[in-house]
Design an enzyme around this catalytic site. Structure first.
Site, PDB file in Angstrom:
ATOM      1  N   ASP A  45     -17.168   4.424 -19.782  1.00 49.89           N
ATOM      2  CA  ASP A  45     -17.108   5.641 -20.593  1.00 49.89           C
ATOM      3  C   ASP A  45     -16.642   6.796 -19.719  1.00 49.89           C
ATOM      4  O   ASP A  45     -17.368   7.251 -18.836  1.00 49.89           O
ATOM      5  CB  ASP A  45     -18.499   5.948 -21.162  1.00 49.89           C
ATOM      6  CG  ASP A  45     -18.469   7.164 -22.080  1.00 49.89           C
ATOM      7  OD1 ASP A  45     -18.248   6.993 -23.284  1.00 49.89           O
ATOM      8  OD2 ASP A  45     -18.637   8.304 -21.567  1.00 49.89           O
ATOM      9  N   TYR A  50     -13.609  14.699 -17.274  1.00 57.15           N
ATOM     10  CA  TYR A  50     -14.255  14.207 -16.045  1.00 57.15           C
ATOM     11  C   TYR A  50     -13.277  14.139 -14.867  1.00 57.15           C
ATOM     12  O   TYR A  50     -13.684  13.887 -13.744  1.00 57.15           O
ATOM     13  CB  TYR A  50     -14.886  12.812 -16.258  1.00 57.15           C
ATOM     14  CG  TYR A  50     -15.917  12.709 -17.353  1.00 57.15           C
ATOM     15  CD1 TYR A  50     -16.445  13.851 -17.967  1.00 57.15           C
ATOM     16  CD2 TYR A  50     -16.376  11.480 -17.803  1.00 57.15           C
ATOM     17  CE1 TYR A  50     -17.381  13.755 -18.991  1.00 57.15           C
ATOM     18  CE2 TYR A  50     -17.326  11.374 -18.817  1.00 57.15           C
ATOM     19  CZ  TYR A  50     -17.813  12.518 -19.420  1.00 57.15           C
ATOM     20  OH  TYR A  50     -18.740  12.404 -20.431  1.00 57.15           O
ATOM     21  N   LYS A  75     -12.232  10.734 -24.025  1.00 61.22           N
ATOM     22  CA  LYS A  75     -12.562  11.785 -24.997  1.00 61.22           C
ATOM     23  C   LYS A  75     -11.576  12.949 -24.916  1.00 61.22           C
ATOM     24  O   LYS A  75     -11.095  13.283 -23.829  1.00 61.22           O
ATOM     25  CB  LYS A  75     -13.977  12.328 -24.722  1.00 61.22           C
ATOM     26  CG  LYS A  75     -15.011  11.237 -24.492  1.00 61.22           C
ATOM     27  CD  LYS A  75     -16.423  11.769 -24.320  1.00 61.22           C
ATOM     28  CE  LYS A  75     -17.360  10.658 -23.849  1.00 61.22           C
ATOM     29  NZ  LYS A  75     -17.399  10.486 -22.384  1.00 61.22           N
ATOM     30  N   HIS A 108     -14.817  15.301 -28.110  1.00 63.28           N
ATOM     31  CA  HIS A 108     -15.910  15.455 -27.138  1.00 63.28           C
ATOM     32  C   HIS A 108     -17.049  16.354 -27.650  1.00 63.28           C
ATOM     33  O   HIS A 108     -18.215  16.030 -27.476  1.00 63.28           O
ATOM     34  CB  HIS A 108     -15.333  15.998 -25.825  1.00 63.28           C
ATOM     35  CG  HIS A 108     -16.124  15.643 -24.600  1.00 63.28           C
ATOM     36  ND1 HIS A 108     -15.540  15.366 -23.389  1.00 63.28           N
ATOM     37  CD2 HIS A 108     -17.455  15.525 -24.407  1.00 63.28           C
ATOM     38  CE1 HIS A 108     -16.485  15.091 -22.499  1.00 63.28           C
ATOM     39  NE2 HIS A 108     -17.650  15.183 -23.091  1.00 63.28           N
TER      40      HIS A 108
HETATM   41  P1  NAD Z   1     -27.827   9.712 -16.891  1.00 61.02           P
HETATM   42  O1  NAD Z   1     -29.031   9.943 -17.737  1.00 61.02           O
HETATM   43  O2  NAD Z   1     -27.140   8.403 -16.935  1.00 61.02           O
HETATM   44  O3  NAD Z   1     -28.298  10.077 -15.431  1.00 61.02           O
HETATM   45  C1  NAD Z   1     -27.532   9.788 -14.315  1.00 61.02           C
HETATM   46  C2  NAD Z   1     -28.388  10.041 -13.087  1.00 61.02           C
HETATM   47  O4  NAD Z   1     -29.544   9.210 -13.140  1.00 61.02           O
HETATM   48  C3  NAD Z   1     -27.670   9.630 -11.814  1.00 61.02           C
HETATM   49  O5  NAD Z   1     -26.884  10.668 -11.314  1.00 61.02           O
HETATM   50  C4  NAD Z   1     -28.823   9.284 -10.901  1.00 61.02           C
HETATM   51  O6  NAD Z   1     -29.295  10.455 -10.313  1.00 61.02           O
HETATM   52  C5  NAD Z   1     -29.840   8.742 -11.854  1.00 61.02           C
HETATM   53  N1  NAD Z   1     -29.890   7.260 -11.861  1.00 61.02           N
HETATM   54  C6  NAD Z   1     -28.977   6.384 -12.383  1.00 61.02           C
HETATM   55  N2  NAD Z   1     -29.392   5.126 -12.216  1.00 61.02           N
HETATM   56  C7  NAD Z   1     -30.587   5.192 -11.578  1.00 61.02           C
HETATM   57  C8  NAD Z   1     -31.514   4.222 -11.133  1.00 61.02           C
HETATM   58  N3  NAD Z   1     -31.305   2.921 -11.335  1.00 61.02           N
HETATM   59  N4  NAD Z   1     -32.635   4.662 -10.505  1.00 61.02           N
HETATM   60  C9  NAD Z   1     -32.875   5.970 -10.320  1.00 61.02           C
HETATM   61  N5  NAD Z   1     -32.042   6.945 -10.734  1.00 61.02           N
HETATM   62  C10 NAD Z   1     -30.909   6.551 -11.346  1.00 61.02           C
HETATM   63  O7  NAD Z   1     -26.835  10.917 -17.190  1.00 61.02           O
HETATM   64  P2  NAD Z   1     -25.287  11.078 -17.471  1.00 61.02           P
HETATM   65  O8  NAD Z   1     -24.457  10.562 -16.376  1.00 61.02           O
HETATM   66  O9  NAD Z   1     -25.096  12.484 -17.851  1.00 61.02           O
HETATM   67  O10 NAD Z   1     -25.062  10.184 -18.778  1.00 61.02           O
HETATM   68  C11 NAD Z   1     -24.465   8.898 -18.769  1.00 61.02           C
HETATM   69  C12 NAD Z   1     -23.052   8.961 -19.273  1.00 61.02           C
HETATM   70  O11 NAD Z   1     -23.010   9.557 -20.573  1.00 61.02           O
HETATM   71  C13 NAD Z   1     -22.109   9.854 -18.469  1.00 61.02           C
HETATM   72  O12 NAD Z   1     -21.740   9.307 -17.228  1.00 61.02           O
HETATM   73  C14 NAD Z   1     -20.981  10.037 -19.432  1.00 61.02           C
HETATM   74  O13 NAD Z   1     -20.177   8.883 -19.493  1.00 61.02           O
HETATM   75  C15 NAD Z   1     -21.765  10.223 -20.745  1.00 61.02           C
HETATM   76  N6  NAD Z   1     -21.987  11.663 -21.059  1.00 61.02           N
HETATM   77  C16 NAD Z   1     -21.383  12.169 -22.155  1.00 61.02           C
HETATM   78  C17 NAD Z   1     -21.569  13.494 -22.514  1.00 61.02           C
HETATM   79  C18 NAD Z   1     -20.901  14.006 -23.752  1.00 61.02           C
HETATM   80  O14 NAD Z   1     -20.926  15.236 -23.986  1.00 61.02           O
HETATM   81  N7  NAD Z   1     -20.313  13.163 -24.556  1.00 61.02           N
HETATM   82  C19 NAD Z   1     -22.381  14.335 -21.734  1.00 61.02           C
HETATM   83  C20 NAD Z   1     -22.989  13.800 -20.613  1.00 61.02           C
HETATM   84  C21 NAD Z   1     -22.805  12.456 -20.295  1.00 61.02           C
END
Ligand code: NAD
Length: 276
Positions: A45, A50, A75, A108
């Site tokens: 994704d 990004y 997106k 988005h």
């Molecule tokens: P997330 O909730 O996946 O958090 C990511 C963070 O969690 C990492 O940076 C790390 O610090 C921690 N983490 C990940 N794996 C871990 C583990 N096994 N143990 C401990 N900590 C861990 O947050 P995100 O990246 O914002 O969301 C996931 C995905 O969703 C994004 O990468 C993106 O593709 C999507 N996203 C979309 C939007 C949107 O507006 N559409 C906004 C934000 C994110």
């Protein structure tokens, strides 16, 4: 490791678990996505915003994994809403990704202040017809935004990608999308590390009981709720951990304890007022 697939309302299938690459450094993306594909991820994704679509594309090209086995989402960024801009935007994304189509293209954010999301949605319908994307969906749309799309265009989005995690469980939106056959993708599934979700007794106790990590417990909660999820990590050992969630199951009681963490508080922007 086989990740289960869900069937979208347009008949296409999507791996229920993938890798998100928001805030993955553009310079590291090719290597990290390459590692993810090698360890079994088949759903990535990304987004124009990004700035790492080119790294995703290079990783796919050099992975040796057949293109049709990888589900790629990107997106349309907010400034590119409107028919003409949107067309240029998808072409640019495809060029950066080095692909002739993506599997899923999303608006988005609704940006209701621009009042362009209905026009943009009609352009998205055309992209699907032209084969530039196989499925179309939206992100950060509330029931009100979705309702307007349905009423004015009749085309139901395949997915709505929204902030969703145990502390912000989006029960109202989930009721609406279930009624209309729209799949939910959970962004920020781990709460983006912005509060101590992993330290709550509901999550920590379940982790101890199953001998897994708190992150694995939260990912299971999404999967067992029928949500599509793509946690982000830039650490291969955590990517591997986040994928290794099919050897245990949360009990009804453990699910209910995690459900009770819902506070109704977002960690991200409000789709009705965001102006970025
Ligand atoms: P997330 O909730 O996946 O958090 C990511 C963070 O969690 C990492 O940076 C790390 O610090 C921690 N983490 C990940 N794996 C871990 C583990 N096994 N143990 C401990 N900590 C861990 O947050 P995100 O990246 O914002 O969301 C996931 C995905 O969703 C994004 O990468 C993106 O593709 C999507 N996203 C979309 C939007 C949107 O507006 N559409 C906004 C934000 C994110």
């Amino acid at each position: 490791m086989t990740v289960p697939a869900l069937t979208l309302n347009d008949g296409r299938s999507i791996p229920q678990l993938g890798l998100g690459v928001f805030q993955m450094e553009p310079g590291d993306t090719e290597r990290l996505v390459g590692e993810a594909l090698a360890m079994g991820y088949r759903h990535i994704d990304t987004a124009a915003a990004y700035r790492n679509e080119d790294g995703v594309g290079r990783a796919i090209a050099s992975s040796g994994v057949p293109r049709e086995e990888i589900f790629v989402t990107t997106k349309l960024w907010n400034r590119d809403q409107g028919a003409d801009s949107a067309h240029r935007a998808i072409e640019t994304s495809l060029e950066k990704l080095g692909l002739d189509h993506v599997d899923l293209y999303l608006i988005h954010w609704p940006r209701p202040d621009l009042d362009l999301y209905v026009e943009t949605w009609r352009a998205m319908e055309a992209f699907r017809q032209e084969g530039l994307t196989l499925s179309i969906g939206v992100s950060n749309f509330t029931p009100a935004h979705l309702g307007r799309l349905l009423e004015e265009t009749g085309t139901v989005p395949a997915v709505d990608q929204v902030e969703l995690h145990p502390a912000f469980a989006q029960t109202e939106l989930r009721k609406f999308t279930a009624e209309h056959g729209i799949a939910i993708e959970s962004w920020g599934p781990l709460g983006q590390g912005k509060y101590d979700l992993f330290g709550t007794p509901a999550v920590a106790d379940a982790a101890a009981a199953h001998g897994v990590s708190p992150a694995q417990i939260v990912i299971r909660w999404h999967l067992q709720n029928g949500l599509i999820v793509f946690p982000k990590s830039s650490h291969p050992e955590r990517m591997r951990e986040n994928l290794d969630v099919f050897g245990f199951e949360l009990t009804g009681e453990q699910m209910a304890a995690i459900d009770a963490l819902d506070s109704g508080n977002r960690v991200g922007a409000d789709p009705d007022t965001a102006t970025f």
